[in-house]
Design a protein around this motif. Structure first.
Motif, short mmCIF file in Angstrom:
data_model
loop_
_atom_site.label_atom_id
_atom_site.label_comp_id
_atom_site.label_asym_id
_atom_site.label_seq_id
_atom_site.Cartn_x
_atom_site.Cartn_y
_atom_site.Cartn_z
N GLN A 192 32.45 37.22 44.68
CA GLN A 192 32.48 36.38 43.53
C GLN A 192 32.80 37.22 42.46
O GLN A 192 31.74 38.11 41.94
N CYS A 193 33.85 36.82 41.58
CA CYS A 193 34.33 37.55 40.58
C CYS A 193 33.15 37.38 39.22
O CYS A 193 33.19 36.33 38.96
N PRO A 194 32.64 38.68 38.59
CA PRO A 194 31.53 38.45 37.72
C PRO A 194 32.30 38.04 36.16
O PRO A 194 31.75 37.44 35.49
N THR A 195 33.84 38.14 36.19
CA THR A 195 34.46 37.75 34.96
C THR A 195 34.99 36.24 35.14
O THR A 195 34.75 35.46 34.19
N CYS A 196 35.63 36.06 36.06
CA CYS A 196 36.34 34.78 36.08
C CYS A 196 35.53 33.83 37.08
O CYS A 196 35.77 32.35 36.99
N GLY A 197 34.63 34.25 37.86
CA GLY A 197 33.64 33.21 38.65
C GLY A 197 33.96 32.74 40.00
O GLY A 197 33.66 31.88 40.34
N TYR A 210 39.33 45.30 41.36
CA TYR A 210 40.02 44.33 40.68
C TYR A 210 40.04 43.05 41.25
O TYR A 210 40.07 43.00 42.58
N CYS A 211 39.56 42.09 40.56
CA CYS A 211 39.72 40.77 40.89
C CYS A 211 41.09 40.36 41.51
O CYS A 211 41.94 40.68 40.68
N PRO A 212 41.47 40.05 42.55
CA PRO A 212 42.74 39.47 42.86
C PRO A 212 43.17 38.33 42.02
O PRO A 212 44.46 38.24 41.88
N LEU A 213 42.39 37.65 41.79
CA LEU A 213 42.55 36.15 40.76
C LEU A 213 42.70 36.52 39.38
O LEU A 213 43.69 35.76 38.70
N CYS A 214 42.12 37.15 38.90
CA CYS A 214 42.08 37.56 37.17
C CYS A 214 42.57 38.79 36.86
O CYS A 214 42.91 39.29 35.76
N GLY A 215 42.27 39.65 37.72
CA GLY A 215 42.82 41.14 37.61
C GLY A 215 41.57 42.13 36.57
O GLY A 215 41.84 43.19 36.44
ZN LIG Z 1 38.23 37.09 38.54
#
Ligand SMILES: [Zn+2]
Ligand SMILES: [Zn+2]
Length: 160
Positions: free
Chosen positions: A24-29, A53-58
């Protein structure tokens, strides 16, 4: 307490049938998955990254920042059980150490060591995508994700 009180414990996070671990991305959740260990022979040639790097928000974060709440709770449960077990052993040792010719001490109770958490299960959801720049590191993202994705290794945006 003896010096160097250390608690070690092991736990296992499940992967899906393709070998992907939920993150789970700590930035976008949002949830995605990365491959647990090298996904292929080329992946074995590259050192393990320290930042992903988060594939969803970068956005990027250190390797150990990607636990889902369920995984974090699961790991904490293992840590708690190991800590109480270790404390109980320390206490028993303390009681034994207090016994001497002049003093008899008996330990009558033990600490409540919590049960280990139930194993987590991983479902076979999401779709595998591969970035053009670091193709040895595939990820899984939710189906029908709108917009560009970002490379897990370098953060470069790419269209799917
Ligand atoms: Zn993210
Ligand atoms: Zn890349």
């Amino acid at each position: 307490m003896s010096e160097g009180f250390e608690v070690s414990f092991t736990y296992e996070l499940p992967v899906d049938s393709d070998g992907f671990l939920r993150r789970q991305c700590p930035t976008c959740g949002r949830d995605f998955k990365w491959h647990s260990g090298p996904a292929n022979e080329e992946g074995e040639l590259h050192p393990e990254a320290t930042i992903y790097y988060c594939p969803l928000c970068g956005d990027s974060a250190l390797k150990d920042q990607w636990f889902t709440p369920a995984q974090a709770t699961f790991i904490q449960g293992h840590a708690d059980a190991a800590t109480m077990q270790r404390l109980d052993e320390e206490l028993s040792g303390l009681f034994r150490g207090m016994n001497s010719k002049h003093l008899k001490v008996k330990q009558t109770g033990h600490l409540d060591v919590p049960e280990l958490p139930d194993p987590l299960v991983e479902t076979d959801d999401m779709v595998i995508v591969v970035s053009p720049c670091h193709s040895y590191e595939p990820v899984k993202v939710p189906e029908n994700h709108p917009g560009p994705l970002h490379c897990l290794i370098c953060g470069e945006a790419y269209a799917v």
